[in-house]
Design a protein around this motif. Structure first.
Motif, mmCIF file in Angstrom:
data_model
loop_
_atom_site.group_PDB
_atom_site.id
_atom_site.type_symbol
_atom_site.label_atom_id
_atom_site.label_comp_id
_atom_site.label_asym_id
_atom_site.label_seq_id
_atom_site.Cartn_x
_atom_site.Cartn_y
_atom_site.Cartn_z
ATOM 1 N N ALA A 208 -22.088 3.087 25.878
ATOM 2 C CA ALA A 208 -23.428 2.394 25.526
ATOM 3 C C ALA A 208 -24.149 2.355 26.878
ATOM 4 O O ALA A 208 -25.514 2.186 26.645
ATOM 5 N N ASN A 209 -23.413 2.674 28.000
ATOM 6 C CA ASN A 209 -24.280 2.336 29.169
ATOM 7 C C ASN A 209 -24.503 4.137 29.702
ATOM 8 O O ASN A 209 -24.925 4.239 30.845
ATOM 9 N N ARG A 210 -24.351 4.868 29.006
ATOM 10 C CA ARG A 210 -24.792 6.182 29.064
ATOM 11 C C ARG A 210 -24.020 6.845 30.126
ATOM 12 O O ARG A 210 -24.259 7.796 30.898
ATOM 13 N N LYS A 211 -22.551 6.673 30.308
ATOM 14 C CA LYS A 211 -21.830 7.154 31.473
ATOM 15 C C LYS A 211 -20.869 8.037 30.501
ATOM 16 O O LYS A 211 -19.835 7.812 30.205
ATOM 17 N N TYR A 212 -21.477 9.256 30.244
ATOM 18 C CA TYR A 212 -20.933 10.053 29.020
ATOM 19 C C TYR A 212 -19.622 10.905 29.424
ATOM 20 O O TYR A 212 -18.864 10.882 28.931
ATOM 21 N N GLN A 213 -19.553 11.209 30.862
ATOM 22 C CA GLN A 213 -18.042 11.851 31.122
ATOM 23 C C GLN A 213 -17.019 10.655 31.257
ATOM 24 O O GLN A 213 -15.983 11.145 30.796
ATOM 25 N N GLN A 214 -17.384 9.417 31.647
ATOM 26 C CA GLN A 214 -16.369 8.552 31.691
ATOM 27 C C GLN A 214 -15.940 8.173 30.167
ATOM 28 O O GLN A 214 -14.816 7.766 30.023
ATOM 29 N N ALA A 215 -16.691 8.211 29.293
ATOM 30 C CA ALA A 215 -16.534 8.053 27.987
ATOM 31 C C ALA A 215 -15.688 8.918 27.450
ATOM 32 O O ALA A 215 -14.763 8.745 26.703
ATOM 33 N N VAL A 216 -15.932 10.400 27.716
ATOM 34 C CA VAL A 216 -15.234 11.396 27.316
ATOM 35 C C VAL A 216 -13.675 11.124 27.417
ATOM 36 O O VAL A 216 -12.469 11.291 27.156
ATOM 37 N N ASP A 217 -13.777 10.841 29.062
ATOM 38 C CA ASP A 217 -12.225 10.722 29.464
ATOM 39 C C ASP A 217 -11.385 9.560 28.936
ATOM 40 O O ASP A 217 -10.166 9.718 28.535
ATOM 41 N N CYS A 218 -12.053 8.563 28.773
ATOM 42 C CA CYS A 218 -11.579 7.380 28.075
ATOM 43 C C CYS A 218 -11.148 7.560 26.564
ATOM 44 O O CYS A 218 -9.918 7.118 26.009
ATOM 45 N N TYR A 219 -11.923 8.182 25.888
ATOM 46 C CA TYR A 219 -11.606 8.695 24.629
ATOM 47 C C TYR A 219 -10.558 9.391 24.576
ATOM 48 O O TYR A 219 -9.560 9.236 23.530
ATOM 49 N N ASN A 220 -10.469 10.605 25.317
ATOM 50 C CA ASN A 220 -9.069 11.423 25.257
ATOM 51 C C ASN A 220 -8.079 10.406 25.531
ATOM 52 O O ASN A 220 -7.006 10.669 25.143
ATOM 53 N N LYS A 221 -7.889 9.551 26.619
ATOM 54 C CA LYS A 221 -6.726 8.743 26.984
ATOM 55 C C LYS A 221 -6.456 7.923 25.849
ATOM 56 O O LYS A 221 -5.382 7.539 25.473
ATOM 57 N N THR B 116 -5.232 2.171 17.848
ATOM 58 C CA THR B 116 -5.330 1.974 16.419
ATOM 59 C C THR B 116 -6.823 2.322 15.922
ATOM 60 O O THR B 116 -6.946 2.245 14.678
ATOM 61 N N HIS B 117 -7.704 2.745 16.660
ATOM 62 C CA HIS B 117 -9.147 3.096 16.443
ATOM 63 C C HIS B 117 -9.120 4.745 16.526
ATOM 64 O O HIS B 117 -10.216 5.347 16.754
ATOM 65 N N MET B 118 -8.109 5.205 16.024
ATOM 66 C CA MET B 118 -7.989 6.715 16.080
ATOM 67 C C MET B 118 -8.947 7.656 15.276
ATOM 68 O O MET B 118 -9.531 8.442 15.983
ATOM 69 N N ALA B 119 -9.449 7.119 14.346
ATOM 70 C CA ALA B 119 -10.482 7.765 13.529
ATOM 71 C C ALA B 119 -11.801 7.955 14.287
ATOM 72 O O ALA B 119 -12.479 8.935 14.585
ATOM 73 N N LYS B 120 -12.134 6.637 14.756
ATOM 74 C CA LYS B 120 -13.419 6.687 15.623
ATOM 75 C C LYS B 120 -13.175 7.260 16.767
ATOM 76 O O LYS B 120 -14.149 8.193 17.437
ATOM 77 N N ALA B 121 -12.174 7.193 17.419
ATOM 78 C CA ALA B 121 -11.939 7.999 18.940
ATOM 79 C C ALA B 121 -11.832 9.567 18.661
ATOM 80 O O ALA B 121 -12.649 10.256 19.349
ATOM 81 N N LEU B 122 -11.457 9.986 17.360
ATOM 82 C CA LEU B 122 -11.673 11.347 17.311
ATOM 83 C C LEU B 122 -12.812 11.746 16.786
ATOM 84 O O LEU B 122 -13.214 13.073 17.090
ATOM 85 N N ASN B 123 -13.598 10.890 16.047
ATOM 86 C CA ASN B 123 -14.863 11.283 15.907
ATOM 87 C C ASN B 123 -15.595 11.521 16.978
ATOM 88 O O ASN B 123 -16.556 12.368 17.183
ATOM 89 N N MET B 124 -15.626 10.499 18.064
ATOM 90 C CA MET B 124 -16.461 10.682 19.206
ATOM 91 C C MET B 124 -15.934 11.833 20.073
ATOM 92 O O MET B 124 -16.662 12.484 20.660
ATOM 93 N N ARG B 125 -14.791 11.971 20.204
ATOM 94 C CA ARG B 125 -14.222 13.292 21.123
ATOM 95 C C ARG B 125 -14.843 14.540 20.404
ATOM 96 O O ARG B 125 -15.194 15.414 21.312
ATOM 97 N N GLY B 126 -14.633 14.369 19.104
ATOM 98 C CA GLY B 126 -15.426 15.526 18.258
ATOM 99 C C GLY B 126 -16.781 15.728 18.431
ATOM 100 O O GLY B 126 -17.375 16.939 18.796
ATOM 101 N N THR B 127 -17.568 14.579 18.364
ATOM 102 C CA THR B 127 -19.029 14.885 19.143
ATOM 103 C C THR B 127 -19.404 15.419 20.191
ATOM 104 O O THR B 127 -20.161 16.154 20.321
#
Length: 598
Positions: free
Chosen positions: A304-317, A324-335
């Protein structure tokens, strides 16, 4: 938007009828170096044909009969260079009919074809010249009879008497026909050392270089041919583009072998991610914890704060820690993986996300974007049909399908989908913007302008509406009004680099002020240091001003930032075209100076 990147199908990147890269290209085309503007479409010239590789005899310049040549020479005397350019279908015959006949008479007294080097050395310069032209005339006759090896022998003996660029070029023509391209390159290079502006020899060498796979050198020669010929011969330009594409394709594939994955610019990322309606996100940064759900919430905050590299790292973790939000996490990592240019890897994440949550509509939309980029129209539209069957009231579906229609040129279908998107969610500004641009593309200019005027009232704080409305005004050459819109967009959102770039194009086109345009593009890089649009535009501006080294510097940056193979090939093409200018200036300094003066 100037020189937009190749956006995913769902990115909100409206482009007016003649704005975008063509705005810069038009100015380049108005200059002596206009040829290089064609490189912008380098990715479209694949399959331009093998015309020059399969053309059997014209490149070797079959001779006409000596009699017809002599008749022409009686009627028309030209310099060697002019004769070369004016007679592309025949080997050169420098001597007049009278001198050839005299030489032939003398030759009857002794066999010049077998004269030894020692005997030749004892002749006067005049005698050597006369015998050489006799041999060349005989060589032309054998050439006309398609006795290539015999013609080669005669031209070689002529060279033994008097080295001459015409003799080397004629011999090269024979070598070309029998496929000895290394010999062609050797002979034409010798000819060009004697006469650097010898167009026939240059053309023969260019084709020989291409035939031996030396595409970069061939590109340089074809570039020189274009410039020396004053861009009159379209076939030279086509040959240059063909070789340029070969060079760019090879270099792009080599780079991709070792390139590490990296995120595109913030502007690029935001353009795609903002095309989806926002969901609820944490207003404050969540506490960090080594759990899947904590990492997922942290990723959502960074997103939401456009810190995209940090977002990628956290979705991976979050995925590693089994959120429990696996489907959305995979969606965003795929994005993110998709935006980095790896569609195949992204599909694996999207497929797994759908297995876990087959009703999450956004995943189908994004999977459709990958199919779209892969050129798979059937699967692209099937993804949208599946999404509609799950939730026909989701406005994202119609907006993104509208983008697919827009990219493929079906503006009428795009307009219908944008309208449906607006009906379902009136407050999503990009649907209004795209709807207005689609109407503009359909030629409904008045309606398009009214759509934007209404959007200005409905979204008074939107810099995007002002920016894209300014693009339409610029396209109509309503410069004062366009300038007002771009300034308004900058004031509303100084962090958006795109209005600066559009304003740069405006002052360049309207006021012919490259210095101000350059400053505005640099200003856009302050807003986003990795804005690929700004970098590409700066490269074009420097190229147009003749600042070749500076242009290459920015084309190198474009290469570093290219997301897909197509983008990389295009960026390399620009760089190589600019390099061709430097090579020409080095090899033909006088002609280069003359071009700059004219």
């Amino acid at each position: 938007m100037s020189a937009p990147p190749v956006m995913p199908a769902s990115a909100p990147a409206p482009v007016p009828a003649t704005s975008g890269p063509s705005a810069v290209q038009k100015f380049i085309q108005d200059k002596d170096w206009k040829f290089y503007a064609a490189v912008a479409s380098v990715s479209l010239i694949a399959g331009a044909g093998l015309y020059y590789l399969t053309r059997p005899s014209s490149e070797a310049e079959e001779p006409k009969s000596t009699k017809s040549k002599n008749k022409k020479k009686k009627n028309k005397k030209k310099s060697v260079a002019n004769k070369d350019a004016a007679s592309p279908a025949s080997p050169e015959a420098k001597a007049t009919a009278t001198s050839d006949e005299k030489a032939a008479t003398k030759a009857s007294d002794e066999d010049v074809e077998t004269m030894s080097a020692e005997t030749i050395a004892g002749l006067s310069q005049k005698e050597r010249s006369e015998h050489a032209h006799t041999l060349k005339t005989r060589g032309n006759s054998q050439y006309s009879s398609k006795k290539w090896e015999e013609a080669i022998r005669l031209y070689s003996q002529a060279i033994a008497f008097t080295p001459d660029p015409v003799f080397y070029s004629n011999r090269a023509a024979c070598y070309s026909i029998i496929g000895k391209f290394d010999k062609v390159i050797e002979d034409t290079t010798l000819a060009l050392k004697m006469n650097p502006v010898y167009v026939k020899a240059l053309g023969r060498r260019a084709h020989a270089l291409e035939s031996t796979g030396k595409n970069q050198e061939a590109m340089y020669d074809f570039t020189a041919l274009c410039i020396l010929d004053g861009f009159k011969n379209e076939s030279f330009a086509q040959s240059m583009e063909r070789n340029l594409k070969k060079v760019a394709d090879v270099k792009a594939k080599e780079i991709l072998k070792t390139r590490e994955e990296r995120l595109p610019s913030t502007t690029f990322m935001s353009a795609y991610l903002d095309s989806f309606r926002k969901t609820a996100v944490p207003e404050e940064k969540p506490e960090e914890a080594e759990t899947g759900d904590a990492q997922f919430q942290l990723a959502e905050y960074y997103l939401a704060n456009r810190k995209y590299q940090q977002a990628v790292d956290c979705y991976n973790k979050a995925i590693e820690l089994d959120t429990t939000h696996m489907a959305k996490a995979l969606n965003m990592r795929g994005t993110f993986t998709f935006l980095m240019g790896d569609g195949k890897k992204a599909l694996a994440d999207f497929d797994k996300a759908i297995e876990l949550d087959p009703n999450y509509v956004q995943t189908y939309i994004k999977r459709g974007s990958i199919f779209m980029e892969q050129g798979d129209a059937a699967n692209t539209f099937q993804e949208f049909e599946t999404a509609i069957s799950i939730d026909p009231t989701d406005p994202n579906i119609y907006y993104h399908r509208g983008q697919v229609y827009f990219i493929t040129g079906d503006y009428e279908s795009a307009a219908k989908d944008y309208t449906k998107s607006i009906e379902l969610e009136p407050l999503f500004v990009f649907s209004h913007i795209q709807y207005g641009v689609a109407q503009y593309k359909l030629g409904n200019i008045s309606e398009a302008m009214n759509i934007f005027k209404k959007a200005l009232k409905d979204f008074p704080e939107s810099g995007d509406v002002n920016n894209y409305y300014g693009e339409l005004l610029l396209d109509q050459q309503q410069y004062d009004q366009a300038l007002e819109r771009f300034d308004k967009a900058i004031n509303l959102k100084p962090s958006n680099p795109l209005p600066y770039i559009n304003k740069a194009l405006l002052v360049f086109q309207w006021k012919q002020d490259p210095a101000t345009a350059e400053r505005l593009c640099l200003k856009s890089l302050e807003a986003d240091p990795e804005c690929d649009v700004a970098i590409a535009t700066l490269g074009q501006l420097f190229l147009q001003q003749g600042k070749i080294e500076k242009a290459i510097e920015y084309f190198e940056k474009s290469i570093e930032m290219a997301r897909t193979e197509a983008e990389l090939t295009s960026a390399i093409g620009f760089r190589e075209a600019a390099n061709s200018q430097l090579v020409f200036a080095r090899d033909y300094p006088e002609q280069s100076k003359a071009l700059k003066r004219s």
